[in-house]
Design an enzyme around this catalytic site. Structure first.
Site, short mmCIF file in Angstrom:
data_model
loop_
_atom_site.label_atom_id
_atom_site.label_comp_id
_atom_site.label_asym_id
_atom_site.label_seq_id
_atom_site.Cartn_x
_atom_site.Cartn_y
_atom_site.Cartn_z
CB CYS A 79 -40.42 -10.75 26.39
SG CYS A 79 -40.04 -9.02 26.17
CG ASP A 80 -42.80 -16.97 26.81
OD1 ASP A 80 -43.75 -16.77 27.60
OD2 ASP A 80 -42.16 -18.02 26.78
CB THR A 81 -37.44 -16.13 28.81
OG1 THR A 81 -37.21 -14.77 28.42
CG2 THR A 81 -36.09 -16.83 28.95
N GLY A 116 -38.10 -14.93 23.06
CA GLY A 116 -38.80 -14.40 21.89
C GLY A 116 -39.37 -13.04 22.22
#
Length: 202
Positions: A79-81, A116
């Site tokens: 994930c990446d925020t 994402g």
């Protein structure tokens, strides 16, 4: 079938240093492993990449770094925020002054939090993202300084955790997934995992 039933005989892995993401995934009542990754830190991305596409791009990059560790039974979650305000990405603060700058920029404005997610098996991959609008009241410098000194939000995109004090006193409204603002859109992840696992057996 329920998700935990579909995962029988499989290894679910979350590759993230974030304690918030681990806590949220636990809420699905599934067993999973944690793989530490050195790629939770902010990574470079293409300068011409649209801002909204950055989280999925970075999530895929993290999965790619770990692809050689996957076997036939493993399903990897990366994930990446990011936080976007005034058409700029507000990342993790470098220090106290940077955290103050970021929170001042969020004060009395709305911003977008986009996470994402990449689901990856040995031979398949699926990516998706979720966006949430967050509306902050006007924050006083006293409130900003108190939050930074007490909670030290240096590991958080946008220099804040919505589940912490600043969220209680500063967030006027959230349009979309609250859990997404914490760093993992758990409702969408649940449905995507079910669909992804089912697709692997076809």
């Amino acid at each position: 079938m329920l998700l935990h039933e579909l995962l029988q005989g499989k290894r679910l892995v979350l590759a993230s240093k974030s304690p918030r993401r681990r806590e949220l995934l636990k809420g699905l009542d599934v067993e999973f492993e944690i793989w530490d990754t050195n790629h939770d830190d902010e990574e470079p991305f293409l300068a011409n990449l649209p801002l909204a596409d950055v989280p999925v791009y970075l999530a895929k990059q993290k999965a790619t770094h770990l692809a050689d560790r996957l076997d036939d039974s493993t399903i990897l979650i990366t994930c990446d925020t990011i936080v976007i305000c005034c058409n700029q990405i507000l990342g993790k603060p470098k220090d106290e002054a940077d955290a103050r700058r970021i929170l001042s920029a969020l004060s009395n404005k709305s911003h977008t939090v986009i996470t994402g997610v990449c689901l990856k098996s040995k031979n398949s991959e699926r990516v998706f993202d979720v966006a949430t609008e967050v509306h902050f009241k006007r924050l006083s410098m006293e409130e900003i300084d108190y939050y930074i000194s007490r909670y030290k939000p240096y590991d958080k995109a946008g220099a804040y955790g919505v589940q912490e004090w600043i969220g209680y006193v500063g967030v006027e409204r959230i349009d979309g997934s609250y859990f997404n603002v914490m760093g993992l859109p758990i409702h969408t992840l649940h449905s995507q995992l079910i669909s992804f696992i089912n697709s692997l057996s076809k």
